[in-house]
Motif scaffolding. Sequence first.
Motif: not given
Length: 149
Positions: A29-30, A64-68, A75-82
């Motif tokens: 998701a973007d 990374a597994w979640g994104a891939e 593209p797969g994305r990795i977010y910093v979350v709270e």
Amino acid sequence: MVHPGAVETTRPQPFQVHESGAFLHGTKADLAAGDLLLPGRPSNFDRGRTMNHVYVTRTLDAAAWGAELAVGEGPGRIYVVEPTGALEDDPNVTDKKYPGNPTLSYRTREPVRIIGELVDWVGHAPEQIQAMRDGLADLQRKGLAVIHD
């Protein structure tokens, strides 16, 4: 390319807390800083399924597994979350594969806020991704690809 609140990172190592110490979420998701991930949205992995939880981790490997492996284009994305509420261990990995939760994977029924996006992260090798997809497809064929949500 650096996004607001972005953190640069290196190749994922299993069970290693990300250098930032932050919670991470992998997807295709973007999204943007300030957006909320909410329960009740479509699954990243199982088309047609609505999820009751939002999943987060403290390891780049799990994110990374979640994104891939997420379904969809882009593209797969990795977010910093709270997380905004209580977390519990993710039973899909803690109870099934890794007792004690060394993947530091959690879930919540509360919203999770996007703080920033990791950039320039290096994911798993293509052969690792294909092996994981093949394994997941095999579980699906056997009727064992169960997500406890």
